[in-house]
Design a protein around this motif. Structure first.
Motif, PDB file in Angstrom:
ATOM      1  N   PHE A   1       0.836  -1.205   0.000  1.00 50.51           N
ATOM      2  CA  PHE A   1       0.000   0.000   0.000  1.00 50.51           C
ATOM      3  C   PHE A   1       0.870   1.255   0.000  1.00 50.51           C
ATOM      4  CE2 PHE A   1      -2.538  -3.354   1.977  1.00 50.51           C
ATOM      5  CZ  PHE A   1      -3.669  -3.320   1.175  1.00 50.51           C
TER       6      PHE A   1
ATOM      7  N   PRO B   1      -6.414   4.586  11.521  1.00 49.70           N
ATOM      8  CA  PRO B   1      -5.649   3.480  12.117  1.00 49.70           C
ATOM      9  C   PRO B   1      -4.616   2.830  11.205  1.00 49.70           C
ATOM     10  CG  PRO B   1      -7.803   2.705  11.465  1.00 49.70           C
ATOM     11  CD  PRO B   1      -7.755   4.177  11.121  1.00 49.70           C
ATOM     12  N   THR B   2      -4.481   3.315   9.969  1.00 48.25           N
ATOM     13  CA  THR B   2      -3.588   2.608   9.052  1.00 48.25           C
ATOM     14  C   THR B   2      -2.532   3.528   8.434  1.00 48.25           C
ATOM     15  OG1 THR B   2      -5.152   2.974   7.225  1.00 48.25           O
ATOM     16  CG2 THR B   2      -5.366   0.906   8.421  1.00 48.25           C
TER      17      THR B   2
ATOM     18  N   ASP C   1      -6.266   3.743  -0.512  1.00 48.32           N
ATOM     19  CA  ASP C   1      -7.495   3.650  -1.325  1.00 48.32           C
ATOM     20  C   ASP C   1      -7.950   5.029  -1.793  1.00 48.32           C
ATOM     21  OD1 ASP C   1      -7.777   0.882  -1.043  1.00 48.32           O
ATOM     22  OD2 ASP C   1      -8.781   1.125   0.878  1.00 48.32           O
TER      23      ASP C   1
ATOM     24  N   TYR D   1     -13.705   2.354  10.117  1.00 50.56           N
ATOM     25  CA  TYR D   1     -12.645   2.047  11.094  1.00 50.56           C
ATOM     26  C   TYR D   1     -13.188   2.056  12.517  1.00 50.56           C
ATOM     27  CZ  TYR D   1      -9.145   2.743   7.384  1.00 50.56           C
ATOM     28  OH  TYR D   1      -8.390   2.644   6.250  1.00 50.56           O
TER      29      TYR D   1
ATOM     30  N   MET E   1      -8.864  -3.372  14.261  1.00 49.69           N
ATOM     31  CA  MET E   1      -7.811  -2.676  13.519  1.00 49.69           C
ATOM     32  C   MET E   1      -6.512  -2.620  14.321  1.00 49.69           C
ATOM     33  SD  MET E   1      -9.074  -1.937  10.568  1.00 49.69           S
ATOM     34  CE  MET E   1      -7.664  -1.046   9.923  1.00 49.69           C
TER      35      MET E   1
ATOM     36  N   ALA F   1      -4.563  -5.311   7.171  1.00 52.93           N
ATOM     37  CA  ALA F   1      -4.809  -4.429   6.032  1.00 52.93           C
ATOM     38  C   ALA F   1      -6.262  -4.541   5.615  1.00 52.93           C
ATOM     39  CB  ALA F   1      -3.896  -4.801   4.870  1.00 52.93           C
ATOM     40  N   LEU F   2      -6.830  -3.397   5.273  1.00 52.22           N
ATOM     41  CA  LEU F   2      -8.233  -3.364   4.883  1.00 52.22           C
ATOM     42  C   LEU F   2      -8.396  -2.347   3.762  1.00 52.22           C
ATOM     43  CD1 LEU F   2     -11.225  -4.114   5.463  1.00 52.22           C
ATOM     44  CD2 LEU F   2     -11.259  -2.261   7.139  1.00 52.22           C
ATOM     45  N   SER F   3      -8.652  -2.856   2.585  1.00 54.62           N
ATOM     46  CA  SER F   3      -8.864  -1.986   1.436  1.00 54.62           C
ATOM     47  C   SER F   3     -10.357  -1.706   1.338  1.00 54.62           C
ATOM     48  CB  SER F   3      -8.347  -2.691   0.179  1.00 54.62           C
ATOM     49  OG  SER F   3      -8.551  -1.880  -0.935  1.00 54.62           O
ATOM     50  N   LEU F   4     -10.724  -0.428   1.197  1.00 51.07           N
ATOM     51  CA  LEU F   4     -12.135  -0.063   1.288  1.00 51.07           C
ATOM     52  C   LEU F   4     -12.664   0.619   0.035  1.00 51.07           C
ATOM     53  CD1 LEU F   4     -12.224   1.567   4.845  1.00 51.07           C
ATOM     54  CD2 LEU F   4     -13.141  -0.665   4.192  1.00 51.07           C
TER      55      LEU F   4
END
Lengths: 106, 80
Positions: free
Chosen positions: A32, A69-70, A85, B54, B61, B67-70
């Motif tokens: 990412f 959070p990322t 994204d 989130y 999380m 990992a989280l693609s949204l």
């Protein structure tokens, strides 16, 4: 404010295009983060990066700073733009180009 | 690790009426991709939409989800 939060705030405010990422632009350590580096290179703007893996206090601090959070996280002129994204979607629609133009960075 | 079904349930509980699809990208129950079509996203920026998601997965999380693609759409945007 904690030491890390102060450092993050200063960095975000003083760097026109700033990417908090895992690894470096030459050696991203997460797909990412690599993707956002590619997007910024394609946009042709000058940008700075912070490797959060090298600094655990920043890694935790940046998540609280933006309530996000990322990692990665992109900032333009002190404004939080989004993660992978959102940045990818904005690049595809031309919104990122507009944002950079509006900020006087292109 | 967390099952994709569990992620979907948490999102559906937090966003009543939403259509939620969760895909386990790596088969390792920690990298996911989610499509969420929710009326609650109307009038919200992308950042605000992702923050809603989130918030629903706050605890997850912190560890289980790496990992989280949204993709976040309103019903109108999704059918457009």
């Amino acid at each position: 404010m904690s030491d890390a939060t102060t450092r993050i705030k200063d960095l975000v405010e003083q760097t026109p295009v700033l990417l908090f990422m895992k690894g470096t632009r030459s050696f991203p350590q997460c797909g990412f983060s690599a993707k956002v580096v590619d997007v910024l290179k394609r946009e042709g703007v000058t940008f700075e990066t912070v490797n959060v893996l090298a600094d655990p206090a920043v890694r935790d601090g940046i998540k609280a700073f933006s309530n996000w959070p990322t990692i990665p996280q992109l900032y333009i002129k002190g404004k939080f733009i989004g993660g992978c994204d959102i940045v990818s979607e904005m690049a595809a629609t031309g919104e990122l180009d507009k944002e950079l133009l509006a900020a006087g960075l292109k | 690790m967390i099952a994709a079904d569990k992620v979907r349930t948490l999102l559906q509980d937090a966003l009543p009426g939403a259509r939620v699809e969760v895909e386990d990208l790596t088969g390792t129950s920690d990298h996911f991709k989610a499509l969420i079509v929710a009326p609650q996203f109307a009038g919200k920026s992308r950042i605000e939409r992702h923050q809603l998601v989130y918030a629903a997965l706050h605890e997850e999380m912190k560890g289980p989800i790496h990992a989280l693609s949204l993709v976040t759409k309103t019903p109108e945007e999704h059918t457009a």
